[in-house]
Scaffold this active site. Structure first.
Site, PDB file in Angstrom:
ATOM      1  N   LYS A 133      -0.644  -9.665   9.207  1.00 56.43           N
ATOM      2  CA  LYS A 133      -0.066  -8.154  10.052  1.00 56.43           C
ATOM      3  C   LYS A 133       0.108  -8.471  11.574  1.00 56.43           C
ATOM      4  O   LYS A 133       0.172  -9.198  12.041  1.00 56.43           O
ATOM      5  CB  LYS A 133      -1.695  -7.162   9.804  1.00 56.43           C
ATOM      6  CG  LYS A 133      -1.879  -6.775   8.414  1.00 56.43           C
ATOM      7  CD  LYS A 133      -3.536  -5.763   8.087  1.00 56.43           C
ATOM      8  CE  LYS A 133      -3.673  -5.469   7.135  1.00 56.43           C
ATOM      9  NZ  LYS A 133      -4.335  -3.970   7.454  1.00 56.43           N
ATOM     10  N   TYR A 145       1.665   1.574   1.560  1.00 60.79           N
ATOM     11  CA  TYR A 145       0.589   2.368   1.601  1.00 60.79           C
ATOM     12  C   TYR A 145      -0.026   3.221   0.603  1.00 60.79           C
ATOM     13  O   TYR A 145      -1.174   4.516   0.954  1.00 60.79           O
ATOM     14  CB  TYR A 145      -0.316   1.792   2.449  1.00 60.79           C
ATOM     15  CG  TYR A 145      -1.094   0.586   3.241  1.00 60.79           C
ATOM     16  CD1 TYR A 145      -2.311   0.237   2.357  1.00 60.79           C
ATOM     17  CD2 TYR A 145      -0.282  -0.160   4.632  1.00 60.79           C
ATOM     18  CE1 TYR A 145      -2.310  -1.088   2.808  1.00 60.79           C
ATOM     19  CE2 TYR A 145      -0.750  -0.816   4.888  1.00 60.79           C
ATOM     20  CZ  TYR A 145      -2.258  -1.434   4.221  1.00 60.79           C
ATOM     21  OH  TYR A 145      -2.431  -3.081   4.158  1.00 60.79           O
ATOM     22  N   ASN A 203      -6.632  -5.437  12.452  1.00 59.88           N
ATOM     23  CA  ASN A 203      -7.401  -6.561  11.148  1.00 59.88           C
ATOM     24  C   ASN A 203      -6.777  -7.566  10.559  1.00 59.88           C
ATOM     25  O   ASN A 203      -7.151  -7.789   9.393  1.00 59.88           O
ATOM     26  CB  ASN A 203      -8.192  -5.481  10.455  1.00 59.88           C
ATOM     27  CG  ASN A 203      -7.058  -4.794   8.763  1.00 59.88           C
ATOM     28  OD1 ASN A 203      -6.523  -4.753   9.344  1.00 59.88           O
ATOM     29  ND2 ASN A 203      -8.487  -4.432   8.256  1.00 59.88           N
ATOM     30  N   HIS A 253      -3.449  -8.311   5.036  1.00 54.09           N
ATOM     31  CA  HIS A 253      -3.861  -7.662   4.134  1.00 54.09           C
ATOM     32  C   HIS A 253      -4.265  -7.858   2.597  1.00 54.09           C
ATOM     33  O   HIS A 253      -3.699  -9.146   2.812  1.00 54.09           O
ATOM     34  CB  HIS A 253      -2.810  -6.461   3.797  1.00 54.09           C
ATOM     35  CG  HIS A 253      -2.912  -5.336   2.353  1.00 54.09           C
ATOM     36  ND1 HIS A 253      -3.715  -4.690   1.797  1.00 54.09           N
ATOM     37  CD2 HIS A 253      -2.047  -6.240   1.129  1.00 54.09           C
ATOM     38  CE1 HIS A 253      -3.162  -4.211   0.719  1.00 54.09           C
ATOM     39  NE2 HIS A 253      -2.415  -5.749   0.798  1.00 54.09           N
ATOM     40  N   GLU A 275       2.321  -4.520  -6.316  1.00 56.29           N
ATOM     41  CA  GLU A 275       2.084  -4.865  -4.378  1.00 56.29           C
ATOM     42  C   GLU A 275       3.582  -6.592  -4.176  1.00 56.29           C
ATOM     43  O   GLU A 275       4.358  -6.163  -3.676  1.00 56.29           O
ATOM     44  CB  GLU A 275       1.056  -5.353  -3.535  1.00 56.29           C
ATOM     45  CG  GLU A 275      -0.028  -4.311  -3.173  1.00 56.29           C
ATOM     46  CD  GLU A 275      -1.190  -3.934  -2.823  1.00 56.29           C
ATOM     47  OE1 GLU A 275      -1.406  -3.663  -2.601  1.00 56.29           O
ATOM     48  OE2 GLU A 275      -1.890  -5.315  -2.216  1.00 56.29           O
TER      49      GLU A 275
HETATM   50  P1  RTP Z   1      -6.122  -3.756   2.660  1.00 62.59           P
HETATM   51  O1  RTP Z   1      -5.873  -2.544   2.458  1.00 62.59           O
HETATM   52  O2  RTP Z   1      -5.735  -3.561   5.021  1.00 62.59           O
HETATM   53  O3  RTP Z   1      -6.177  -5.231   2.560  1.00 62.59           O
HETATM   54  O4  RTP Z   1      -7.114  -3.630   3.850  1.00 62.59           O
HETATM   55  P2  RTP Z   1      -9.023  -2.938   2.658  1.00 62.59           P
HETATM   56  O5  RTP Z   1      -8.619  -2.979   1.388  1.00 62.59           O
HETATM   57  O6  RTP Z   1     -10.176  -3.845   3.374  1.00 62.59           O
HETATM   58  O7  RTP Z   1      -9.630  -2.186   3.197  1.00 62.59           O
HETATM   59  P3  RTP Z   1      -8.151  -0.387   2.487  1.00 62.59           P
HETATM   60  O8  RTP Z   1     -10.022   0.963   2.473  1.00 62.59           O
HETATM   61  O9  RTP Z   1      -7.375  -0.212   1.741  1.00 62.59           O
HETATM   62  O10 RTP Z   1      -8.311   0.220   3.809  1.00 62.59           O
HETATM   63  C1  RTP Z   1      -6.954  -0.244   4.125  1.00 62.59           C
HETATM   64  C2  RTP Z   1      -6.678  -0.092   5.384  1.00 62.59           C
HETATM   65  O11 RTP Z   1      -6.528   1.217   6.236  1.00 62.59           O
HETATM   66  C3  RTP Z   1      -7.144   0.728   7.563  1.00 62.59           C
HETATM   67  N1  RTP Z   1      -8.307   1.494   7.547  1.00 62.59           N
HETATM   68  N2  RTP Z   1      -8.931   2.408   8.811  1.00 62.59           N
HETATM   69  N3  RTP Z   1     -10.505   3.907  10.301  1.00 62.59           N
HETATM   70  C4  RTP Z   1     -10.699   3.827   9.065  1.00 62.59           C
HETATM   71  O12 RTP Z   1     -11.998   4.566   8.899  1.00 62.59           O
HETATM   72  C5  RTP Z   1     -10.163   2.785   8.059  1.00 62.59           C
HETATM   73  N4  RTP Z   1     -10.132   2.394   6.641  1.00 62.59           N
HETATM   74  C6  RTP Z   1      -8.887   1.977   6.920  1.00 62.59           C
HETATM   75  C7  RTP Z   1      -7.653  -0.589   7.647  1.00 62.59           C
HETATM   76  O13 RTP Z   1      -6.626  -1.246   8.654  1.00 62.59           O
HETATM   77  C8  RTP Z   1      -7.434  -1.330   6.474  1.00 62.59           C
HETATM   78  O14 RTP Z   1      -7.346  -2.502   6.244  1.00 62.59           O
HETATM   79 MG    MG Z   2      -7.043  -2.067   0.757  1.00 61.78          MG
END
Ligand code: RTP
Ligand code: MG
Length: 141
Positions: A11, A51, A114, A117, A128
């Site tokens: 990212k 997304y 963070n 991804h 994806e």
């Molecule tokens: P990613 O898709 O980016 O790999 O991350 P992830 O699976 O660990 O998390 P996901 O639930 O898919 O959420 C996508 C991205 O959205 C942001 N996020 N912010 N503020 C919040 O509660 C929150 N929750 C998620 C994060 O940057 C996450 O990587």
């Molecule tokens: Mg995710």
């Protein structure tokens, strides 16, 4: 164990921190091969499309704002159990909760910024990878 493919994004925060190589080394040391890669500064439409599953979530706008804030590096990774292996290397979404030694624990600043991804399942990995790479640009060995 099955050979899988997964989609990884370094990212904007991690690209800006100049840790692309350190993150690539973690993939390689874990036995994941980079079979496609490109650097791209996503448009809003491209980030929103990527997304789209999160579009109703409260954090969607912040997520898109962050993803278009600078260039990213996108890669497809291949290897045994690649999807889960990659998620393990990444660590928890919130770097404060990520296990020591994971990419997010070491390089991420916040739940928004963070660092990386990773696809979360076989079906999303397929969608994806094809979002960024036509089949002709994937070099599986
Ligand atoms: P990613 O898709 O980016 O790999 O991350 P992830 O699976 O660990 O998390 P996901 O639930 O898919 O959420 C996508 C991205 O959205 C942001 N996020 N912010 N503020 C919040 O509660 C929150 N929750 C998620 C994060 O940057 C996450 O990587
Ligand atoms: Mg995710």
């Amino acid at each position: 164990m099955a050979i899988e493919r997964t989609l990884s994004i370094i990212k904007p925060d991690a690209v800006a921190k100049n840790v692309i190589g350190q993150i690539y080394s973690r993939f390689e040391n874990a036995g994941l091969k980079i079979i496609a890669a490109r650097m791209i500064h996503l448009s809003r439409a491209e980030a929103e499309g990527f997304y789209a599953v999160h579009r109703e979530r409260p954090f969607f706008k912040d997520l898109v704002d962050f993803m278009v804030s600078g260039p990213v590096i996108v890669q497809a990774l291949e290897g045994e159990n690649a999807i889960l292996k990659h998620r393990d290397l990444m660590g928890a979404t919130d770097p404060k909760k990520a296990e020591k030694g994971t990419i997010r624990a070491d390089f991420a600043d916040s739940i928004d910024a963070n660092a990386v991804h990773g696809s979360d399942a076989a079906e999303t990995a397929k969608v994806e990878i094809s979002y960024f790479f036509p089949a002709l640009n994937i070099y599986s060995r």
